[in-house]
Design a protein around this motif. Structure first.
Motif, short mmCIF file in Angstrom:
data_model
loop_
_atom_site.label_atom_id
_atom_site.label_comp_id
_atom_site.label_asym_id
_atom_site.label_seq_id
_atom_site.Cartn_x
_atom_site.Cartn_y
_atom_site.Cartn_z
N TRP A 104 -2.36 4.39 -7.96
CA TRP A 104 -1.90 2.99 -7.23
C TRP A 104 -2.77 2.00 -7.86
N THR A 131 0.95 -1.10 0.06
CA THR A 131 0.11 -0.02 0.03
C THR A 131 0.83 1.36 0.21
N SER A 132 0.47 2.38 -0.41
CA SER A 132 0.99 3.46 -0.51
C SER A 132 0.95 4.28 0.78
N VAL A 133 2.14 4.87 1.20
CA VAL A 133 2.11 5.64 2.52
C VAL A 133 1.06 6.80 2.48
N LYS A 134 0.89 7.33 1.49
CA LYS A 134 -0.10 8.54 1.15
C LYS A 134 -0.95 7.74 0.09
N PRO A 135 -2.34 8.41 0.06
CA PRO A 135 -3.19 7.93 -1.06
C PRO A 135 -2.53 8.63 -2.23
N ASP A 136 -2.80 7.39 -3.26
CA ASP A 136 -2.42 7.77 -4.60
C ASP A 136 -3.32 7.20 -5.61
#
Length: 150
Positions: free
Chosen positions: A88, A80-85
């Motif tokens: 992704w 998962t991405s550290v911050k929303p992307d």
């Protein structure tokens, strides 16, 4: 008698020289089958040992281990991405058999980081800038794999 032995030795040396020359000349000219086999071997090494493609492109079993029966058959992305992307990807596509991709698509993906649709590769996929020979080897290996699970 010495003349006959000398001629015989010269003949053997000439024949040996021609044979060695022919062997060395043709050793570098591999047949398409041999070249393809060496590409597959190199591609397997690059896919499995260097890029570790199976980590994302192979489904996992109940113990969270890679499922060898579904090798490179595509899988949900577990990273998962550290911050929303919004870019992704949620699924890694099937690579086994390289279905739906031309060799040119594969070269573009592996050499330029441009997807088959002409768009940039979506994260978490790495952007590769491989040499053409390595891209060809990877494509040969992927095409050598069964496109459906065992």
């Amino acid at each position: 008698m010495k003349t006959i032995i000398g001629i015989a030795i010269c003949a053997v040396l000439v024949i040996t020289s021609i044979s060695v020359s022919y062997t060395q000349t043709n050793k570098n000219k591999s047949s398409p089958t041999t070249a393809r086999e060496s590409d597959i071997t190199r591609g397997k090494y690059l896919v499995e040992e260097v890029a570790k493609c199976a980590e994302c492109h192979t489904p996992r079993d109940a113990q969270n281990q890679l499922d060898p029966a579904r090798w490179l058959q595509g899988a949900p992305i577990w990273i998962t991405s550290v911050k929303p992307d919004p870019q992704w990807a949620d699924r890694a596509p099937t690579l086994a058999g390289f279905p739906g991709y031309s060799d040119e698509d594969g070269a573009s993906i592996l050499e330029k980081g441009i997807g088959a649709n002409g768009e940039a590769i979506r994260p978490p996929m790495h952007i590769y800038h491989l040499k053409h020979e390595d891209a060809v080897a990877i494509i040969a290996y992927l095409r050598s794999l069964p496109s459906t699970p065992k």
